[in-house]
Write a protein that holds these residues in place. Sequence first.
Motif, PDB file in Angstrom:
ATOM      1  N   ASN A 136      -2.368   1.975 -17.284  1.00  0.00           N
ATOM      2  CA  ASN A 136      -1.872   0.994 -16.312  1.00  0.00           C
ATOM      3  C   ASN A 136      -2.848   0.813 -15.155  1.00  0.00           C
ATOM      4  O   ASN A 136      -3.029  -0.303 -14.657  1.00  0.00           O
ATOM      5  CB  ASN A 136      -0.500   1.407 -15.793  1.00  0.00           C
ATOM      6  N   ALA A 137      -3.480   1.890 -14.730  1.00  0.00           N
ATOM      7  CA  ALA A 137      -4.466   1.786 -13.653  1.00  0.00           C
ATOM      8  C   ALA A 137      -5.672   0.965 -14.098  1.00  0.00           C
ATOM      9  O   ALA A 137      -6.191   0.134 -13.343  1.00  0.00           O
ATOM     10  CB  ALA A 137      -4.901   3.179 -13.204  1.00  0.00           C
ATOM     11  N   VAL A 138      -6.115   1.171 -15.328  1.00  0.00           N
ATOM     12  CA  VAL A 138      -7.239   0.389 -15.856  1.00  0.00           C
ATOM     13  C   VAL A 138      -6.834  -1.079 -15.976  1.00  0.00           C
ATOM     14  O   VAL A 138      -7.604  -1.982 -15.632  1.00  0.00           O
ATOM     15  CB  VAL A 138      -7.712   0.956 -17.214  1.00  0.00           C
ATOM     16  N   THR A 139      -5.616  -1.342 -16.453  1.00  0.00           N
ATOM     17  CA  THR A 139      -5.131  -2.725 -16.550  1.00  0.00           C
ATOM     18  C   THR A 139      -5.085  -3.377 -15.176  1.00  0.00           C
ATOM     19  O   THR A 139      -5.485  -4.532 -15.023  1.00  0.00           O
ATOM     20  CB  THR A 139      -3.736  -2.768 -17.208  1.00  0.00           C
ATOM     21  N   ASP A 140      -4.594  -2.643 -14.174  1.00  0.00           N
ATOM     22  CA  ASP A 140      -4.570  -3.188 -12.813  1.00  0.00           C
ATOM     23  C   ASP A 140      -5.976  -3.504 -12.318  1.00  0.00           C
ATOM     24  O   ASP A 140      -6.195  -4.521 -11.660  1.00  0.00           O
ATOM     25  CB  ASP A 140      -3.890  -2.211 -11.850  1.00  0.00           C
ATOM     26  N   THR A 176      -5.642  -6.935 -20.513  1.00  0.00           N
ATOM     27  CA  THR A 176      -4.486  -6.055 -20.549  1.00  0.00           C
ATOM     28  C   THR A 176      -4.726  -4.980 -21.594  1.00  0.00           C
ATOM     29  O   THR A 176      -5.021  -5.293 -22.745  1.00  0.00           O
ATOM     30  CB  THR A 176      -3.209  -6.843 -20.902  1.00  0.00           C
ATOM     31  N   ILE A 177      -4.603  -3.747 -21.190  1.00  0.00           N
ATOM     32  CA  ILE A 177      -4.755  -2.625 -22.114  1.00  0.00           C
ATOM     33  C   ILE A 177      -3.422  -2.428 -22.825  1.00  0.00           C
ATOM     34  O   ILE A 177      -2.397  -2.237 -22.193  1.00  0.00           O
ATOM     35  CB  ILE A 177      -5.167  -1.347 -21.359  1.00  0.00           C
ATOM     36  N   GLU A 178      -3.441  -2.478 -24.153  1.00  0.00           N
ATOM     37  CA  GLU A 178      -2.195  -2.412 -24.906  1.00  0.00           C
ATOM     38  C   GLU A 178      -2.135  -1.266 -25.904  1.00  0.00           C
ATOM     39  O   GLU A 178      -1.177  -1.150 -26.655  1.00  0.00           O
ATOM     40  CB  GLU A 178      -1.957  -3.735 -25.635  1.00  0.00           C
ATOM     41  N   LYS A 179      -3.158  -0.415 -25.961  1.00  0.00           N
ATOM     42  CA  LYS A 179      -3.097   0.708 -26.893  1.00  0.00           C
ATOM     43  C   LYS A 179      -3.896   1.879 -26.345  1.00  0.00           C
ATOM     44  O   LYS A 179      -4.758   1.724 -25.485  1.00  0.00           O
ATOM     45  CB  LYS A 179      -3.592   0.301 -28.278  1.00  0.00           C
ATOM     46  N   LEU A 180      -3.574   3.034 -26.865  1.00  0.00           N
ATOM     47  CA  LEU A 180      -4.275   4.252 -26.520  1.00  0.00           C
ATOM     48  C   LEU A 180      -4.869   4.812 -27.797  1.00  0.00           C
ATOM     49  O   LEU A 180      -4.382   4.508 -28.881  1.00  0.00           O
ATOM     50  CB  LEU A 180      -3.292   5.263 -25.902  1.00  0.00           C
TER      51      LEU A 180
END
Length: 82
Positions: A47-51, A59-63
């Motif tokens: 979430n921090a990377v997406t922000d 938008t980061i959607e996977k790990l």
Amino acid sequence: MDYLVPTATEIPNITIKHIETPSPLTPLGAKGLGEGNTMSAPAVIANAVTDALKPLGVTIEKLPLSPDYIWNEIHQKTTVEV
């Protein structure tokens, strides 16, 4: 410079006492309080990377997060919109 940052010599001695209060709700009296949670840390970082990448529309959607994955997401978003 006026504020002393405490070091080991400024901190008073600490006495550790253990108090056991078994749970009446479980057969062994065990409780789950105090167990660490490691499952939320990756989501918080994502979430921090997406922000941080929100201005680019990424938008980061996977790990798991990896430099290659983040770079590819940035590259896809910036090349598609240009």
